[in-house]
Design a protein around this motif. Structure first.
Motif, PDB file in Angstrom:
ATOM      1  N   MET A   1       0.840  -1.175   0.000  1.00 15.56           N
ATOM      2  CA  MET A   1       0.000   0.000   0.000  1.00 15.56           C
ATOM      3  C   MET A   1       0.889   1.242   0.000  1.00 15.56           C
ATOM      4  SD  MET A   1      -3.123   0.360   2.612  1.00 15.56           S
ATOM      5  CE  MET A   1      -4.494   1.359   2.301  1.00 15.56           C
ATOM      6  N   SER A   2       0.558   2.226  -0.792  1.00 14.90           N
ATOM      7  CA  SER A   2       1.392   3.411  -0.914  1.00 14.90           C
ATOM      8  C   SER A   2       1.228   4.326   0.305  1.00 14.90           C
ATOM      9  CB  SER A   2       1.040   4.180  -2.184  1.00 14.90           C
ATOM     10  OG  SER A   2      -0.237   4.769  -2.052  1.00 14.90           O
ATOM     11  N   ALA A   3       2.209   5.188   0.485  1.00 19.94           N
ATOM     12  CA  ALA A   3       2.196   6.121   1.615  1.00 19.94           C
ATOM     13  C   ALA A   3       0.997   7.059   1.529  1.00 19.94           C
ATOM     14  CB  ALA A   3       3.490   6.915   1.656  1.00 19.94           C
ATOM     15  N   ARG A   5      -2.001   6.422   0.499  1.00 22.69           N
ATOM     16  CA  ARG A   5      -3.207   5.766   1.039  1.00 22.69           C
ATOM     17  C   ARG A   5      -3.149   5.693   2.556  1.00 22.69           C
ATOM     18  NH1 ARG A   5      -5.307   1.140  -3.024  1.00 22.69           N
ATOM     19  NH2 ARG A   5      -5.118   2.370  -4.908  1.00 22.69           N
ATOM     20  N   TRP A   6      -1.959   5.456   3.102  1.00 20.22           N
ATOM     21  CA  TRP A   6      -1.826   5.431   4.560  1.00 20.22           C
ATOM     22  C   TRP A   6      -2.122   6.803   5.150  1.00 20.22           C
ATOM     23  CZ3 TRP A   6      -1.994   1.294   7.374  1.00 20.22           C
ATOM     24  CH2 TRP A   6      -1.546   0.084   6.851  1.00 20.22           C
ATOM     25  N   GLY A   9      -5.691   7.247   5.275  1.00 17.77           N
ATOM     26  CA  GLY A   9      -6.198   6.432   6.372  1.00 17.77           C
ATOM     27  C   GLY A   9      -6.072   7.124   7.712  1.00 17.77           C
ATOM     28  N   VAL A  10      -4.955   7.830   7.912  1.00 19.62           N
ATOM     29  CA  VAL A  10      -4.767   8.587   9.158  1.00 19.62           C
ATOM     30  C   VAL A  10      -5.802   9.699   9.258  1.00 19.62           C
ATOM     31  CG1 VAL A  10      -3.195  10.126  10.396  1.00 19.62           C
ATOM     32  CG2 VAL A  10      -2.323   8.027   9.395  1.00 19.62           C
ATOM     33  N   ALA A  48      -0.039   3.177  11.354  1.00 18.77           N
ATOM     34  CA  ALA A  48      -0.089   3.851  10.057  1.00 18.77           C
ATOM     35  C   ALA A  48       1.137   4.738   9.855  1.00 18.77           C
ATOM     36  CB  ALA A  48      -1.374   4.672   9.933  1.00 18.77           C
ATOM     37  N   ASN A  49       1.580   5.432  10.897  1.00 22.05           N
ATOM     38  CA  ASN A  49       2.770   6.271  10.780  1.00 22.05           C
ATOM     39  C   ASN A  49       4.015   5.435  10.527  1.00 22.05           C
ATOM     40  OD1 ASN A  49       1.726   8.885  11.006  1.00 22.05           O
ATOM     41  ND2 ASN A  49       1.555   8.684  13.210  1.00 22.05           N
ATOM     42  N   MET A  51       4.017   2.615   8.883  1.00 12.77           N
ATOM     43  CA  MET A  51       3.903   2.186   7.494  1.00 12.77           C
ATOM     44  C   MET A  51       4.221   3.329   6.530  1.00 12.77           C
ATOM     45  SD  MET A  51       3.296  -0.930   7.865  1.00 12.77           S
ATOM     46  CE  MET A  51       2.933  -1.459   6.215  1.00 12.77           C
ATOM     47  N   ILE A  52       3.884   4.559   6.901  1.00 16.68           N
ATOM     48  CA  ILE A  52       4.165   5.708   6.042  1.00 16.68           C
ATOM     49  C   ILE A  52       5.671   5.966   5.981  1.00 16.68           C
ATOM     50  CG2 ILE A  52       3.943   8.230   5.871  1.00 16.68           C
ATOM     51  CD1 ILE A  52       1.099   7.857   7.067  1.00 16.68           C
TER      52      ILE A  52
END
Length: 79
Positions: A1-3, A5-6, A9-10, A48-49, A51-52
C-alpha cells in the motif's frame, strides 16, 4: 500500500475520533466508551505512521556514505 493511502487512512481515523465518540457513542455515559475507542485509534495511527515512514531514507544513505565515512576518508587522505 502506498504512503498516500496510509496518509488518507490517518485522516479518516482522525475524523472518526470526532464523529464516533460524539455521534455514535454520544449516548454512552460510561467513561470507557470513548476512551477505549480513542486508545484503539491511537494504536492504529501509530501503526499507520510506521507504514508511512518505513521507506524514508537519509540523504547520506542514498549517497552511499555516512557522515562518519566521509570524515574518516578525509582523515586518511591527510596522512
Amino acid at each position: 500500500m502506498s504512503a498516500r493511502r496510509w496518509i488518507w487512512g490517518v485522516w479518516i481515523l482522525v475524523l472518526s475520533c470526532y464523529v464516533v465518540p460524539y455521534g455514535l457513542l454520544g449516548q454512552v455515559h460510561a467513561w470507557y466508551g470513548s476512551f477505549l475507542f480513542w486508545c484503539v485509534v491511537g494504536v492504529l495511527v501509530i501503526v499507520a505512521n510506521i507504514m508511512i515512514t518505513r521507506t524514508f531514507q537519509s540523504e547520506d544513505v542514498v549517497d552511499g556514505l555516512s557522515r562518519n565515512d566521509e570524515f574518516h576518508d578525509d582523515r586518511e587522505n591527510r596522512r
